[in-house]
Design a protein around this motif. Structure first.
Motif, PDB file in Angstrom:
ATOM      1  N   PRO A   1      -6.704   7.867   0.687  1.00  0.00           N
ATOM      2  CA  PRO A   1      -6.349   6.614   1.363  1.00  0.00           C
ATOM      3  C   PRO A   1      -6.710   5.406   0.499  1.00  0.00           C
ATOM      4  O   PRO A   1      -7.716   5.415  -0.212  1.00  0.00           O
TER       5      PRO A   1
ATOM      6  N   LYS B   1       0.495  12.574   5.019  1.00  0.00           N
ATOM      7  CA  LYS B   1      -0.886  12.329   4.601  1.00  0.00           C
ATOM      8  C   LYS B   1      -1.098  10.842   4.331  1.00  0.00           C
ATOM      9  O   LYS B   1      -2.166  10.291   4.607  1.00  0.00           O
ATOM     10  N   ALA B   2      -0.062  10.223   3.766  1.00  0.00           N
ATOM     11  CA  ALA B   2      -0.138   8.788   3.490  1.00  0.00           C
ATOM     12  C   ALA B   2       0.394   7.970   4.660  1.00  0.00           C
ATOM     13  O   ALA B   2      -0.221   6.982   5.070  1.00  0.00           O
ATOM     14  N   ALA B   3       1.533   8.388   5.214  1.00  0.00           N
ATOM     15  CA  ALA B   3       2.207   7.595   6.247  1.00  0.00           C
ATOM     16  C   ALA B   3       1.340   7.360   7.481  1.00  0.00           C
ATOM     17  O   ALA B   3       1.435   6.310   8.127  1.00  0.00           O
ATOM     18  N   LYS B   4       0.474   8.306   7.804  1.00  0.00           N
ATOM     19  CA  LYS B   4      -0.366   8.136   8.997  1.00  0.00           C
ATOM     20  C   LYS B   4      -1.351   6.979   8.843  1.00  0.00           C
ATOM     21  O   LYS B   4      -1.889   6.477   9.835  1.00  0.00           O
ATOM     22  N   GLY B   5      -1.574   6.550   7.605  1.00  0.00           N
ATOM     23  CA  GLY B   5      -2.484   5.429   7.368  1.00  0.00           C
ATOM     24  C   GLY B   5      -1.775   4.103   7.182  1.00  0.00           C
ATOM     25  O   GLY B   5      -2.401   3.110   6.780  1.00  0.00           O
ATOM     26  N   SER B   6      -0.472   4.058   7.476  1.00  0.00           N
ATOM     27  CA  SER B   6       0.272   2.801   7.324  1.00  0.00           C
ATOM     28  C   SER B   6      -0.210   1.778   8.343  1.00  0.00           C
ATOM     29  O   SER B   6      -0.806   2.128   9.368  1.00  0.00           O
TER      30      SER B   6
ATOM     31  N   GLU C   1       0.581   3.858   1.638  1.00  0.00           N
ATOM     32  CA  GLU C   1       0.750   4.325   3.012  1.00  0.00           C
ATOM     33  C   GLU C   1       1.948   3.663   3.691  1.00  0.00           C
ATOM     34  O   GLU C   1       2.707   4.316   4.423  1.00  0.00           O
ATOM     35  N   ASP C   2       2.125   2.371   3.445  1.00  0.00           N
ATOM     36  CA  ASP C   2       3.217   1.637   4.098  1.00  0.00           C
ATOM     37  C   ASP C   2       4.577   2.027   3.523  1.00  0.00           C
ATOM     38  O   ASP C   2       5.569   2.089   4.250  1.00  0.00           O
TER      39      ASP C   2
ATOM     40  N   GLU D   1       5.585   5.405   4.897  1.00  0.00           N
ATOM     41  CA  GLU D   1       6.164   5.263   6.240  1.00  0.00           C
ATOM     42  C   GLU D   1       7.650   4.915   6.149  1.00  0.00           C
ATOM     43  O   GLU D   1       8.476   5.451   6.892  1.00  0.00           O
TER      44      GLU D   1
ATOM     45  N   ARG E   1       0.844  -1.189   0.000  1.00  0.00           N
ATOM     46  CA  ARG E   1       0.000   0.000   0.000  1.00  0.00           C
ATOM     47  C   ARG E   1       0.886   1.248   0.000  1.00  0.00           C
ATOM     48  O   ARG E   1       1.952   1.257   0.621  1.00  0.00           O
TER      49      ARG E   1
END
Length: 457
Positions: free
Chosen positions: A422, A59-64, A35-36, A39, A33
């Motif tokens: 997301p 914005k993306a990393a917080k959803g890892s 998001e991962d 991170e 993903r």
């Protein structure tokens, strides 16, 4: 002591970053993903990022998965892999009473070919001669060749080699299908070696993140799909422009004009050769699929019995390769080639319910379908059976009321930047809010177009 401590701290930091870099490189073969991967990039670049760059990346990393309560996704994190010939090779070794060879790579086409070529002469079988009636040795022929085997034993070994050859053909096709699926998603990024990937951190981060964006699954919708190039991709690419960058590696996944112009003429030529060869391979496979199926070319609506998955993946590979080929042609100032040969796009098959949804919401059949119907098929152009020129494509685009340049028929596509969204949990393209629920629905085959079934837990 302080100096020694500082030295160890620096070495540990370097080792940690190298581990992260290797993990990033592995994602080029996976379907992580965004998001991962974001991170991982935060960990790798750390203080090198400005406040604004970090804000965009977060914005993306917080959803890892590391940062979420569930820490779970129902989405597969790997591409499919072809099942090798281990079972068949080991059975052949057993039946022929050969010395076990653990060095054989059961997933390597050449290794399996060598094995077949080495074993077949034992029973005087010609590789590729698999007609049960005409290609076997009779009793007299076996005796003449000094083959002391009963008819039953000979037939058993002969059939075994025939099945192994059949498995080799199937394995080769499956590997090709998976390769084209990857190309259709992210170009040639999975071919970037670590030695090349590690040369520049900024380039590595852009490649890894953009790769995950390219690998996103399609959503069941009657509108356009999410664009791969988002605001985070733009930020990471801008870092490459502002600092040092490995443009050669970047060009394997992102061949925008501003990237291609950074390459040397030799690199452009190599890349053009790669994509031209890839186009030819894909064209041959498209022809094979086309001839084995009964597609409705006029509408490109999938019908029962059509191998839509293989066709759509391969069509995606063709369009991706064609876009890259077109980008390089223009970057080299060789667009005059299109006056002689201008390959068209290949349309994917559409599900009937999606087409019905289009019509019910006031839409109509994609106008690109009309152009696809009129111009020669790509493999016919490669085979020299038909001729497709820029002028011909322009004429049919005009009749279909399509701008041939903006639509990408005769020129590179214009890259637009999408807002980051997301990554959704999908079950056959349908967004599901909870990953555990998505897993359950997948097991029961919901939204698959097939009759759902209850699964025992």
């Amino acid at each position: 002591m302080n100096a020694q401590y500082h030295f160890r701290f620096v070495e540990d930091l370097k080792n940690k970053k190298m581990i992260t870099l290797k993990e990033l490189h592995r994602t080029l073969q996976q379907r992580k993903r965004p998001e991962d991967v974001a991170e991982m990039i935060l960990e790798l670049l750390g203080e090198r990022l400005s406040f604004e760059e970090k804000r965009i990346l977060e914005k993306a990393a917080k959803g890892s998965l590391k940062n979420t309560f569930l820490g779970y996704t129902s989405m597969m994190q790997e591409f499919a892999t072809a099942v090798g010939a281990e079972k068949q090779v080991k059975k052949t070794i057993e039946i022929f009473k050969l010395t076990p060879n653990e060095s054989i790579d059961y997933n390597n086409i050449d290794a399996i070919k060598e094995f077949i070529a080495a074993v077949s002469p034992i029973i005087f079988k010609e590789v590729g001669a698999n007609n049960f009636l005409s290609d076997r040795l009779n009793k007299l022929q076996r005796k003449e060749k000094g083959l002391d085997l009963s008819k039953r034993n000979y037939n058993k070994k002969w059939r075994l080699l025939k099945r192994l050859e059949k498995k080799l053909t199937k394995l080769h096709r499956e590997i090709k299908k998976i390769e084209f699926q990857k190309i259709g998603k992210h170009g040639l990024s999975h071919k970037i070696e670590f030695s090349e990937f590690q040369k520049d951190y900024n380039s590595a981060c852009f490649i890894a993140y953009y790769n995950t964006r390219c690998n996103l699954r399609s959503v069941f919708t009657n509108t356009s799909q999410e664009r791969a190039f988002d605001e985070i991709s733009e930020m990471l690419l801008n870092r490459c422009k502002a600092n040092s960058a490995n443009w050669w590696a970047i060009a394997h996944i992102y061949s925008g004009q501003k990237v291609i112009t950074k390459l040397s003429d030799e690199q452009k030529g190599k890349l053009l050769g790669k994509w031209t060869g890839t186009l030819q391979e894909i064209a041959e496979f498209l022809a094979e699929i086309w001839n084995k199926n009964d597609f409705n070319r006029e509408t490109m609506v999938v019908q029962r019995g059509n191998d839509s998955t293989t066709w759509n993946n391969t069509a995606g590979a063709w369009n991706k390769a064609r876009d890259n080929w077109m980008n390089i042609i223009y970057a080299l100032g060789m667009e005059y080639i299109l006056d002689e040969i201008c390959f068209g796009k290949v349309l994917r098959l559409m599900a009937g319910d999606v087409v019905a949804w289009h019509y019910s919401s006031g839409g109509q059949l994609d106008p690109n379908t009309e152009v696809w119907n009129k111009i020669p098929l790509p493999w016919e152009v490669f085979q020299g059976k038909e001729k497709c020129t820029k002028k011909l494509v322009e004429w049919h685009c005009k009749r279909a009321n399509i701008n041939p340049t903006k639509s990408g028929w005769i020129a590179p596509r214009v890259q637009r930047v999408a807002k980051f969204k997301p990554t959704p949990e999908l079950v056959h393209g349908v967004t599901i809010s909870n990953p555990y629920l998505a897993t359950v629905l997948k097991k029961h085959k919901y939204f698959s177009g097939k009759k759902y079934r209850l699964v025992q837990w």
